[in-house]
Design a protein around this motif. Structure first.
Motif, PDB file in Angstrom:
ATOM      1  N   GLU A 209      36.842  31.652 -68.007  1.00 43.50           N
ATOM      2  CA  GLU A 209      36.013  32.692 -68.619  1.00 43.50           C
ATOM      3  C   GLU A 209      36.165  34.015 -67.872  1.00 43.50           C
ATOM      4  O   GLU A 209      36.604  34.064 -66.730  1.00 43.50           O
ATOM      5  CB  GLU A 209      34.544  32.249 -68.622  1.00 43.50           C
TER       6      GLU A 209
ATOM      7  N   SER B  95      36.969  38.786 -73.446  1.00 41.25           N
ATOM      8  CA  SER B  95      37.506  38.219 -74.676  1.00 41.25           C
ATOM      9  C   SER B  95      36.629  38.567 -75.873  1.00 41.25           C
ATOM     10  O   SER B  95      35.443  38.242 -75.898  1.00 41.25           O
ATOM     11  CB  SER B  95      37.613  36.691 -74.546  1.00 41.25           C
TER      12      SER B  95
ATOM     13  N   THR C  47      41.530  32.048 -71.973  1.00 41.44           N
ATOM     14  CA  THR C  47      41.109  31.219 -70.834  1.00 41.44           C
ATOM     15  C   THR C  47      42.276  30.451 -70.204  1.00 41.44           C
ATOM     16  O   THR C  47      42.142  29.924 -69.094  1.00 41.44           O
ATOM     17  CB  THR C  47      40.042  30.203 -71.270  1.00 41.44           C
TER      18      THR C  47
ATOM     19  N   SER D 248      42.988  34.768 -79.193  1.00 45.02           N
ATOM     20  CA  SER D 248      42.008  33.688 -79.316  1.00 45.02           C
ATOM     21  C   SER D 248      41.430  33.339 -77.947  1.00 45.02           C
ATOM     22  O   SER D 248      42.073  33.547 -76.905  1.00 45.02           O
ATOM     23  CB  SER D 248      42.655  32.452 -79.934  1.00 45.02           C
ATOM     24  N   LYS D 249      40.219  32.808 -77.950  1.00 47.42           N
ATOM     25  CA  LYS D 249      39.526  32.512 -76.693  1.00 47.42           C
ATOM     26  C   LYS D 249      40.293  31.513 -75.836  1.00 47.42           C
ATOM     27  O   LYS D 249      40.344  31.648 -74.603  1.00 47.42           O
ATOM     28  CB  LYS D 249      38.132  31.959 -77.021  1.00 47.42           C
TER      29      LYS D 249
END
Length: 281
Positions: free
Chosen positions: A280, A203, A183, A178-179
């Motif tokens: 990011e 990602s 991060t 998952s993002k």
């Protein structure tokens, strides 16, 4: 050379399941950190496509390591799949009952071991039921079949190769988690592991690769999610399972040579000397 679509429809399987060379494999796997009441094997035992054997990635794995479901050596792998009735000359269709995770992992494992004629059932067991496919709860009695392993080492990466790929920027590294785990904003589900990502990776969460019905998105819908798919690619995730889903999607886009980092984040983040990036890409 592998080509075409790595997935088959439930209708195709319904029309071909009686062919003597077709073998159906239920690879249902439930991530242990979800604390579900039933295991993948129990779900298979309760209901499966007729004749489907169960491939347990937590049982057919390498020994001598604390890392989960690592790829076994070819001797062990051949011995175990032989007993499942999987072997040379079979057309193998793998499915699962939980988000395509186990099916994609087994698809990748069989290909690493040199078996090219293996597909994933798009939409899994539910798609089979939706086209009127019958189910059963009786375990099949497979006939042992010879399996010849011809290892494709290019489809699997270890941590040393990942360090080189990250530092040298020789490959695009695609992270399927998952993002917010990528991060570093969300914790890892495995206790004691920091979140973040391998420096230089990007990602593309595996959750973005399927539609609401649980089927994989079309090639046209998948293409905008990825960067240049013609260059060397490595997929990674938490423990090498959803990374295989990403490799499956990239095969649908025509790149069948995508490697999976087997140890994935569980291995990378377990050593504090390895660099971890946050934020990011």
């Amino acid at each position: 050379m592998e080509s075409g679509d790595p997935l088959v429809t439930a209708q195709w399987l319904k029309e071909n399941i009686s062919a003597p060379d077709v073998r159906v494999v239920d690879a249902t796997w439930i991530p242990p950190f979800l604390n579900r009441d039933e295991t993948g094997r129990q779900l298979w035992s309760n209901c499966h496509i007729p004749g489907a054997v169960h491939f347990d990635i937590d049982a057919i794995k390498a020994g001598g390591t604390d890392l989960p479901h690592m790829l076994p050596d070819p001797v062990m792998f051949s011995s175990r799949v032989r007993k499942l009735g999987i072997g040379d000359g079979n057309r193998i269709v793998v499915y699962d009952q939980f988000n395509m995770f186990g099916a994609a992992r087994v698809w990748w494992m069989l290909r690493v071991m040199g078996h090219q004629d293996v597909k994933v059932l798009d939409g899994g067991l539910q798609a089979w039921i939706d086209v009127g496919g019958e189910t059963e709860d009786m375990p099949p009695v497979p006939m042992e079949r010879h399996f010849t392993a011809r290892v494709r080492s290019d489809l699997v990466k270890d941590v040393t190769q990942m360090v080189a790929a990250s530092e040298g920027k020789t490959h695009t590294i695609i992270d399927a988690r998952s993002k917010d785990r990528f991060t570093g904003e969300a914790p890892e589900p495995r206790e004691g592991l920091p979140s973040g990502h391998i420096p230089g990776s990007i990602s593309v969460p595996s959750s973005m690769l399927s539609d609401e019905s649980g089927k994989m998105k079309s090639a046209d819908a998948l293409k905008p999610l990825f960067p240049d798919t013609s260059r060397p690619l490595i997929t990674t995730c938490g423990s090498g399972v959803s990374a295989a889903v990403t490799a499956l999607a990239l095969a649908r886009l025509g790149n069948w040579d995508v490697a999976v980092y087997d140890g994935s984040w569980t291995e990378w983040a377990s050593d504090s000397s390895r660099p971890i990036a946050t934020g990011e890409a």
